[in-house]
Motif scaffolding. Structure first.
Motif, PDB file in Angstrom:
ATOM      1  N   GLY A   1     -14.451  -6.645  -4.124  1.00 54.64           N
ATOM      2  CA  GLY A   1     -15.346  -6.940  -5.239  1.00 54.64           C
ATOM      3  C   GLY A   1     -15.307  -8.413  -5.606  1.00 54.64           C
ATOM      4  N   GLY A   2     -14.286  -9.119  -5.151  1.00 50.83           N
ATOM      5  CA  GLY A   2     -14.128 -10.536  -5.482  1.00 50.83           C
ATOM      6  C   GLY A   2     -14.704 -11.437  -4.421  1.00 50.83           C
ATOM      7  N   GLN A   3     -15.564 -10.873  -3.561  1.00 53.61           N
ATOM      8  CA  GLN A   3     -16.259 -11.655  -2.529  1.00 53.61           C
ATOM      9  C   GLN A   3     -15.318 -12.270  -1.503  1.00 53.61           C
ATOM     10  N   ARG A   4     -14.446 -11.441  -0.948  1.00 59.43           N
ATOM     11  CA  ARG A   4     -13.657 -11.896   0.202  1.00 59.43           C
ATOM     12  C   ARG A   4     -13.263 -10.692   1.029  1.00 59.43           C
ATOM     13  N   LEU A   5     -12.449 -10.900   2.065  1.00 60.92           N
ATOM     14  CA  LEU A   5     -12.148  -9.826   3.009  1.00 60.92           C
ATOM     15  C   LEU A   5     -10.677  -9.432   2.898  1.00 60.92           C
ATOM     16  N   ASP A   6     -10.457  -8.134   2.897  1.00 63.46           N
ATOM     17  CA  ASP A   6      -9.100  -7.603   2.739  1.00 63.46           C
ATOM     18  C   ASP A   6      -8.709  -6.913   4.043  1.00 63.46           C
ATOM     19  N   ILE A   7      -7.613  -7.380   4.630  1.00 56.35           N
ATOM     20  CA  ILE A   7      -7.152  -6.822   5.914  1.00 56.35           C
ATOM     21  C   ILE A   7      -6.011  -5.849   5.617  1.00 56.35           C
ATOM     22  N   PHE A   8      -6.159  -4.596   5.980  1.00 53.45           N
ATOM     23  CA  PHE A   8      -5.189  -3.551   5.600  1.00 53.45           C
ATOM     24  C   PHE A   8      -4.232  -3.203   6.735  1.00 53.45           C
ATOM     25  N   GLY A   9      -3.085  -2.648   6.321  1.00 52.52           N
ATOM     26  CA  GLY A   9      -2.159  -2.043   7.284  1.00 52.52           C
ATOM     27  C   GLY A   9      -1.277  -3.023   8.032  1.00 52.52           C
ATOM     28  N   ILE A  10      -0.972  -4.173   7.414  1.00 56.91           N
ATOM     29  CA  ILE A  10      -0.089  -5.146   8.075  1.00 56.91           C
ATOM     30  C   ILE A  10       1.371  -4.837   7.705  1.00 56.91           C
ATOM     31  N   ARG A  11       2.234  -4.782   8.718  1.00 58.85           N
ATOM     32  CA  ARG A  11       3.651  -4.515   8.466  1.00 58.85           C
ATOM     33  C   ARG A  11       4.326  -5.770   7.920  1.00 58.85           C
ATOM     34  N   LYS A  12       5.368  -5.581   7.116  1.00 55.59           N
ATOM     35  CA  LYS A  12       6.007  -6.748   6.488  1.00 55.59           C
ATOM     36  C   LYS A  12       6.552  -7.716   7.535  1.00 55.59           C
ATOM     37  N   GLU A  13       6.958  -7.185   8.702  1.00 54.41           N
ATOM     38  CA  GLU A  13       7.499  -8.048   9.752  1.00 54.41           C
ATOM     39  C   GLU A  13       6.419  -8.965  10.319  1.00 54.41           C
ATOM     40  N   ASP A  14       5.159  -8.486  10.284  1.00 53.46           N
ATOM     41  CA  ASP A  14       4.072  -9.253  10.900  1.00 53.46           C
ATOM     42  C   ASP A  14       3.431 -10.251   9.944  1.00 53.46           C
ATOM     43  N   LEU A  15       3.751 -10.140   8.623  1.00 54.41           N
ATOM     44  CA  LEU A  15       3.061 -10.996   7.652  1.00 54.41           C
ATOM     45  C   LEU A  15       3.145 -12.486   7.990  1.00 54.41           C
ATOM     46  N   PRO A  16       4.339 -13.034   8.285  1.00 56.81           N
ATOM     47  CA  PRO A  16       4.368 -14.482   8.544  1.00 56.81           C
ATOM     48  C   PRO A  16       3.474 -14.893   9.722  1.00 56.81           C
ATOM     49  N   ALA A  17       3.432 -14.064  10.754  1.00 55.53           N
ATOM     50  CA  ALA A  17       2.599 -14.419  11.918  1.00 55.53           C
ATOM     51  C   ALA A  17       1.112 -14.328  11.566  1.00 55.53           C
TER      52      ALA A  17
ATOM     53  N   GLN B   1       0.845  -1.188   0.000  1.00 60.20           N
ATOM     54  CA  GLN B   1       0.000   0.000   0.000  1.00 60.20           C
ATOM     55  C   GLN B   1       0.884   1.242   0.000  1.00 60.20           C
ATOM     56  N   LYS B   2       0.250   2.412  -0.148  1.00 57.72           N
ATOM     57  CA  LYS B   2       1.050   3.610  -0.368  1.00 57.72           C
ATOM     58  C   LYS B   2       1.967   3.945   0.806  1.00 57.72           C
ATOM     59  N   ASP B   3       1.625   3.474   2.014  1.00 60.60           N
ATOM     60  CA  ASP B   3       2.475   3.763   3.169  1.00 60.60           C
ATOM     61  C   ASP B   3       3.506   2.664   3.418  1.00 60.60           C
ATOM     62  N   GLY B   4       3.606   1.696   2.476  1.00 61.83           N
ATOM     63  CA  GLY B   4       4.606   0.642   2.623  1.00 61.83           C
ATOM     64  C   GLY B   4       4.126  -0.544   3.447  1.00 61.83           C
ATOM     65  N   THR B   5       2.920  -0.461   4.024  1.00 60.90           N
ATOM     66  CA  THR B   5       2.371  -1.650   4.689  1.00 60.90           C
ATOM     67  C   THR B   5       1.690  -2.512   3.633  1.00 60.90           C
ATOM     68  N   TYR B   6       1.159  -3.644   4.080  1.00 63.68           N
ATOM     69  CA  TYR B   6       0.574  -4.586   3.127  1.00 63.68           C
ATOM     70  C   TYR B   6      -0.877  -4.893   3.487  1.00 63.68           C
ATOM     71  N   SER B   7      -1.629  -5.326   2.470  1.00 62.22           N
ATOM     72  CA  SER B   7      -2.965  -5.836   2.749  1.00 62.22           C
ATOM     73  C   SER B   7      -2.966  -7.330   2.468  1.00 62.22           C
ATOM     74  N   VAL B   8      -3.773  -8.044   3.229  1.00 56.12           N
ATOM     75  CA  VAL B   8      -3.770  -9.506   3.203  1.00 56.12           C
ATOM     76  C   VAL B   8      -5.181  -9.997   2.901  1.00 56.12           C
ATOM     77  N   VAL B   9      -5.287 -10.833   1.868  1.00 54.16           N
ATOM     78  CA  VAL B   9      -6.596 -11.360   1.469  1.00 54.16           C
ATOM     79  C   VAL B   9      -6.552 -12.886   1.487  1.00 54.16           C
ATOM     80  N   PRO B  10      -7.160 -13.519   2.493  1.00 51.47           N
ATOM     81  CA  PRO B  10      -7.200 -14.993   2.464  1.00 51.47           C
ATOM     82  C   PRO B  10      -8.235 -15.472   1.447  1.00 51.47           C
ATOM     83  N   ARG B  11      -7.993 -16.665   0.926  1.00 52.27           N
ATOM     84  CA  ARG B  11      -8.911 -17.199  -0.071  1.00 52.27           C
ATOM     85  C   ARG B  11     -10.226 -17.622   0.585  1.00 52.27           C
TER      86      ARG B  11
END
Lengths: 118, 841
Positions: free
Chosen positions: B623-639, B583-593
């Protein structure tokens, strides 16, 4: 970790093999700008403030080719050697003097801390 | 004690004793009987043979030999006698005392003496330290097992020869010059050799990626196994070496392990003596250390911040040292180094700075069939670096131009062809212009070697109306194969037509003259298996491509070699590398299937927990019928991924040039209008297609009736269920340019819908250009073409489908699970954190 034990004005960032060729790693600085350290495919190391001069995209996450990184947000090409935007784009990100010694990476302390903290 | 210095000669006098008159000359003691130490003495003798009395200590029980030539001894091309530089007679003739086989253990600078390991003490006036380098031993378990050796001296060679005589497997750790020479010698001696190299490229200090790849390919052709990017975990064995285990678990059996990962200046002696030591023993321009009576020379020294591991600087240092010792004081100014080597009989050369960068321009020549790669780096009209592979004839010429800083602008166009050609151009006056050089070629001169096309034929072809590169390629075939004569053909077009040249199709990027389609065709035709190989065989003009071609090549190879190609993560855009959307602030969004848009309490709870645990500032229904979680830091992604995995969820690939989502409506199970089980078919479709990499993102939808609630007619592949079966739609897009789908066909069963879907995706995967969505692709090739391939050609459809399913058998592994388990942790972790004392306090 603190670097109070750094020799002279250089901060020891650790062994070079922490960064694989073609990769970049980040170094947050408390009270300062995060730094990105790059290891290019032809085995050179560079350090820059981790913010594209365009919209502060994290350059550490871009694709590295030659001595250039392409910003992940809007694909500006930034020279790792000078920090300048290449091509038609204009802007510049500060570079941090870096040296390798005995297999370890060192950054110039005053540049890491920025003028305010130095 | 054999010698005393400072003995009063009178005290030795006596009327009735015959005592040799004491040598009153200054005593120079040299620690190190290697190339540097002896060369320094030779230089000194050449200037003033009688000035110093000389004693040399050598740790090895040999006279001075040429260490560089140990490789030919190992390879069986030379005997030890052949590599001796100075035999015993030389020491005797010059009055030099050689104390060989006695390492010096200590220096006492106050008393001005050195003491050997066996206790012999010798005084000096001037001391020269020439201890060279020590092999670097990586600190892994088993490094001290019998059978683990380095490659530094004659003793190591003897041990290798003994091991080779017993035969079996050898592992060489280190793919630098020394390691490759050891591997070559052991291969020639009949051992089965595996080279383990930590870096992705062999000899990365001397060669760039392209040349390193060529070298690897050539060595593999000689039967060696080369493992790059391989990290040694341990050397195992019970009482002696039995093999090497890598960090990825691979075990390589070996009865001999040669550790050749590098050398370190040998400074222990100097450091213990209290001399100023950095990486090496610090010396001034006259090779004098921090003690004016102690000098040092060779690989053990650090001069002006530089440490050298090559032989050429050593000669310069020895000259300056000898000048200094004979009061000439010319001073050493550092060396610009070049490396011209034969590695296992293969020619490589490098000089200067070939890292490229600001203001640097690369001139690259690749000749795949001859195995030649040349790269000259130019800045401000001066050569600053060069890498040559396969043909190093011009290495010394480039190196001279580099050292002298000569302006090469006048010969620039011909520079890469070498000295002879450039001289020819210069002597021909006007022929310096490459256009003029091409114009001067005779009509029967061959332009295209692959297809045997002469200049006359190309010109005739252009004159007949073929006004573009592509038209020439199509007509007379010139430059239609390997492409290396593209420049010549373009010049002929310009010469023949002037400004009327039609620009050809768009090339893949500025690194190549080939189009996307050319590149894909050649990858398959030439059996290309890696990005460096593609760049070499297709004559890339840059050393390692750019942010446009690297991802494209990576996709094309992945598509061409399912299960076989090793994905190059560093050629992927950040989102595909991080498996999340930046995302524009360098954090990530996570979309589980969420399969077909279905979810359940367990998944929803897990998502809610993640949002709270990681303080995600926003959750959004996509729009693809799922949930998008915003603002996750790259360090936290694996957890985050670990938590989502625990609830049974996998990556939604919302970040990839890949299958994104399958949107569905509720269908016949609930809806009063529903005709078929659209939700069920959507889930089946998503189960079949998830994880697949595509030229661009790919969206699917399944609607249960023509009311089309799932918006299937603006998707890449859409199914609209009707009473009598399933309408299949393709090429829709809801983006900037809205495009409704074309109807592909109608099928009767769910299974057919799935089969056609798989076949269509594979056709798109194999034939669309990278970053081309299905909509522009179909507009380019025509929906009739797609119908012909998918609907009319039943056998072709079945082949496409099975190729897709084969490819899927390798791609349906959740990338999150691997990362959550700790894979590639460095992508997520900071290197360190700086906390300045001021702010900590």
């Amino acid at each position: 970790m603190t670097h109070s034990n750094a020799v002279g004005e250089w901060l020891d960032i650790g062994p070079v093999d922490q960064i694989a060729p073609g990769h970049a790693r980040t170094l947050p600085v408390r009270g300062g700008e995060e730094i990105a350290i790059f290891h290019t495919l032809d085995n050179q190391f560079y350090a820059l403030v981790n913010a594209c001069p365009h919209k502060r995209g994290p350059l550490s996450q871009g694709i590295v080719h030659g001595s250039v990184v392409t910003c992940p947000l809007h694909s500006w090409n930034i020279s790792l050697k000078t920090g300048h935007a290449l091509g038609n784009d204009e802007g510049c990100v500060p570079t941090i003097p870096l040296k390798l010694d005995a297999g370890r990476i060192f950054l110039l302390r005053e540049a890491v801390l920025g003028k305010k903290a130095a | 004690m054999e010698f005393h210095d400072g003995i009063d000669p009178v005290a030795n006098g006596g009327d009735d004793m015959i005592v040799p008159s004491a040598d009153v000359r200054q005593h120079l003691v040299v620690v190190g009987n290697g190339m540097a130490g002896c060369r320094a003495v030779e230089e000194l003798l050449a200037r003033d043979a009688g000035r110093y009395r000389v004693t040399i200590f050598g740790a090895e029980p040999h006279v001075n030999y040429n260490r560089i030539m140990l490789s030919p001894v190992l390879a069986g091309e030379k005997d030890f006698e052949d590599i001796v530089i100075n035999d015993r007679a030389w020491y005797a003739d010059n009055g030099i005392e050689l104390i060989a086989g006695e390492p010096v253990a200590a220096i006492d600078r106050a008393a001005k003496t050195v003491t050997s390991l066996s206790g012999r003490t010798v005084g000096y006036d001037k001391l020269l330290i020439a201890t060279g380098s020590d092999p670097f031993i990586i600190p892994v378990p088993g490094k001290d097992l019998p059978g683990v050796i380095s490659f530094r001296d004659m003793k190591d060679v003897d041990m290798m020869l003994a091991a080779a005589a017993r035969g079996g497997d050898a592992v060489v750790i280190g793919g630098g010059l020394l390691g490759l020479e050891a591997a070559h010698g052991l291969t020639l001696r009949g051992m089965k050799v595996t080279v383990i190299h930590l870096m992705p490229t062999l000899m990365e200090r001397q060669l760039d990626e392209a040349a390193g790849w060529l070298l690897k390919t050539a060595l593999e052709g000689r039967g060696q196994t080369i493992l790059t990017g391989a990290d040694t975990a341990e050397i195992y064995g019970d009482g002696k070496v039995e093999g090497v285990r890598l960090k990825d678990g691979t075990q390589i059996p070996a009865s001999l392990v040669v550790m050749a990962v590098g050398i370190r200046p040998s400074v222990a002696l100097a450091r213990e003596a209290g001399l100023d030591v950095g990486r090496g023993i610090k010396v001034d321009d006259h090779m004098v250390t921090s003690d004016p009576d102690v000098l040092a020379v060779g690989e053990c020294v650090e001069h002006d911040g530089n440490v050298y591991g090559l032989v050429a600087p050593l000669w310069d240092m020895c000259r300056s040292l000898a000048d200094g010792l004979t009061d000439r004081h010319t001073g050493y100014k550092g060396s610009v180094t070049s490396t011209k080597l034969k590695v296992a009989g293969l020619d490589v050369f490098s000089a200067g700075d070939f890292s490229g960068g600001e203001g640097c321009e690369d001139i690259v020549l690749r000749d795949a069939s001859r195995g030649v790669y040349k790269r000259v780096v130019v800045r401000n009209d001066r050569i600053v670096g060069a890498v040559l592979y396969g043909d190093t004839t011009d290495g010394s010429w480039y190196f001279e131009l580099l050292k002298k800083g000569e302006d090469i602008s006048a010969i620039r166009d011909l520079l890469i062809f070498g000295q002879a050609y450039a001289a020819l151009g210069a002597s021909g006056g006007g022929a310096l212009d490459p256009k003029a050089a091409v114009a001067a070629l005779s009509d029967d001169a061959e332009i295209c070697g692959c297809n045997g096309v002469s200049k006359g034929q190309v010109v005739a072809c252009i004159a007949a109306g073929n006004g573009s590169l592509d038209a020439v390629r199509g007509s007379c075939k010139a430059s239609a194969s390997c492409g290396s004569c593209t420049g010549l053909v373009e010049t002929l077009l310009a010469l023949t037509l002037g400004d009327d040249v039609q620009s050809g199709p768009k090339t893949l990027c500025k690194c190549t003259s080939f189009t996307h389609d050319d590149v894909r065709r050649e990858i398959v035709a030439q059996g290309i298996r890696s990005i460096p190989e593609a760049m070499h065989k297709l004559h890339w003009s840059t050393p390692d491509g750019c942010a446009s071609c690297r991802p494209a090549l990576n996709y094309y190879l992945l598509c061409a070699l399912p299960g076989d190609y090793v994905d190059d993560q560093q050629s992927r855009f950040v989102n595909e590398r991080m498996h999340a959307n930046i995302q524009k602030d360098g954090t990530y969004s996570v979309v589980p299937r969420m399969w077909g848009g279905l979810t359940n309490p367990r998944e929803l709870r897990a998502i809610a927990d993640v949002v709270e645990k990681y303080n995600a500032p926003m959750v959004k229904v996509t729009g693809g019928q799922r949930l998008d979680i915003f603002g996750i830091r790259k360090e936290d992604l694996p957890a985050v991924w670990a938590d989502l995995n625990a609830a049974g969820m996998v990556s939604g690939h919302a970040y990839g040039k890949s299958l994104r989502t399958v949107k569905t409506c509720v269908g016949s199970e609930w809806c009063r209008f529903g005709t078929q089980d659209s939700t069920g078919l959507g889930v089946k479709t998503e189960r079949m297609t998830w994880g697949s990499w595509m030229p661009h993102k790919f969206k699917i939808a399944v609607s249960g009736c023509p009311r089309n609630c799932a918006e299937a007619t603006i998707k890449d592949f859409g199914v609209v269920c009707v009473d009598s079966g399933y309408e299949l739609h393709v090429g829709g897009n809801g983006g900037i340019h809205i495009r409704a789908t074309d109807l592909l066909c109608k099928v009767a069963t769910e299974q057919e819908a799935l089969d056609y879907c798989a076949a269509f995706i594979q056709l798109y995967r194999e034939e669309a250009r990278y970053l081309e969505r299905t909509a522009p692709w179909i507009e380019r090739v025509g929906v009739d073409y797609v119908k012909q391939r998918i609907v009319e050609d039943e056998a072709g459809r079945e082949a496409l489908r099975s190729r897709f399913l084969y490819s899927q058998s390798f791609s349906q592994e959740d990338p999150w699970a691997r990362r959550a388990a700790g894979d590639e942790a460095e992508l997520h972790q900071h290197l360190a954190e700086v906390r300045p004392l001021e702010t900590v306090a």
